[in-house]
Design an enzyme around this catalytic site. Sequence first.
Site, PDB file in Angstrom:
ATOM      1  N   LYS A  50       3.786  -5.193   2.623  1.00 28.13           N
ATOM      2  CA  LYS A  50       3.365  -4.041   1.821  1.00 28.13           C
ATOM      3  C   LYS A  50       4.587  -3.495   1.087  1.00 28.13           C
ATOM      4  O   LYS A  50       5.584  -3.122   1.716  1.00 28.13           O
ATOM      5  CB  LYS A  50       2.775  -2.998   2.764  1.00 28.13           C
ATOM      6  CG  LYS A  50       1.777  -2.064   2.147  1.00 28.13           C
ATOM      7  CD  LYS A  50       1.144  -1.251   3.258  1.00 28.13           C
ATOM      8  CE  LYS A  50       0.249  -0.181   2.730  1.00 28.13           C
ATOM      9  NZ  LYS A  50      -0.148   0.754   3.788  1.00 28.13           N
TER      10      LYS A  50
HETATM   11  C1  E4P Z   1      -2.941   2.641   2.829  1.00 33.38           C
HETATM   12  O1  E4P Z   1      -2.564   1.532   3.077  1.00 33.38           O
HETATM   13  C2  E4P Z   1      -2.303   3.862   3.305  1.00 33.38           C
HETATM   14  O2  E4P Z   1      -1.712   3.583   4.537  1.00 33.38           O
HETATM   15  C3  E4P Z   1      -3.260   4.973   3.568  1.00 33.38           C
HETATM   16  O3  E4P Z   1      -4.571   4.637   3.185  1.00 33.38           O
HETATM   17  C4  E4P Z   1      -2.801   6.314   3.116  1.00 33.38           C
HETATM   18  O4  E4P Z   1      -3.790   7.238   3.451  1.00 33.38           O
HETATM   19  P1  E4P Z   1      -3.533   8.805   3.526  1.00 33.38           P
HETATM   20  O5  E4P Z   1      -3.543   9.338   2.140  1.00 33.38           O
HETATM   21  O6  E4P Z   1      -4.686   9.319   4.341  1.00 33.38           O
HETATM   22  O7  E4P Z   1      -2.207   8.994   4.214  1.00 33.38           O
END
Ligand code: E4P
Length: 217
Positions: free
Chosen positions: A87
């Site tokens: 990622k």
């Molecule tokens: C995606 O990969 C992120 O980890 C995640 O969806 C972020 O979500 P949040 O806005 O609830 O922190």
Amino acid sequence: MKFFIDTANLDQIKEANDLGILDGVTTNPSLMAKEGIKGQEAVFNHYKTICEMVNGDISAEVIATEFNAIVEEGKKLAAIHKNIVVKVPMIKDGVKAIKWFTDNGIRTNCTLVFSAGQAILAAKAGAAYISPFIGRIDDSGWDGMLLIEQLSHIFQVQGYTSEILAASIRSPNHIIRCAEAGADVVTSPLESILGLLKHPLTDIGLAKFLEDAKKSA
Ligand code: E4P
């Protein structure tokens, strides 16, 4: 549409996996910190455990923000397990690193995507997954779902092969609307996945069926 769970909590990952509908897991440094996982060795071990629990793609996020450092960290993450997807944040060096990973057979998930322009760049660099954060867009007073609809259209017209991974999900309705808008994947907290199960008429109907079943028992 594939279902990923967005957590580093092993109990929640197990619960979603036991449902039989889980296709993968996404995590991020905040989710790791929430579980009290500290230090690179512990983080890497945690990813390994998740990979052994779930048969699907597991996103593991780099902390580095400079090209060479992203590449080095990403290579180490990818070596943990064949299902690891590296990622990478949507920054200039991130795009460059995504292209490097693509050229070297390492799959990536471009994270922190908030606009169509960013998603187009990530698609051009060859990201396997592109993660628009719809909940955070909603939080800022815009409509995150409009971005999913726009990306679905652009990716279809342009024939991009990257998968649209709708992230930052806040509710069961987000999941339903992502399915409607053509997201390839949704990554969601367990609560929103389980929320899809609920309907009061199901509960009322089942109670009545069980009551009537006693009459014919
Ligand atoms: C995606 O990969 C992120 O980890 C995640 O969806 C972020 O979500 P949040 O806005 O609830 O922190």
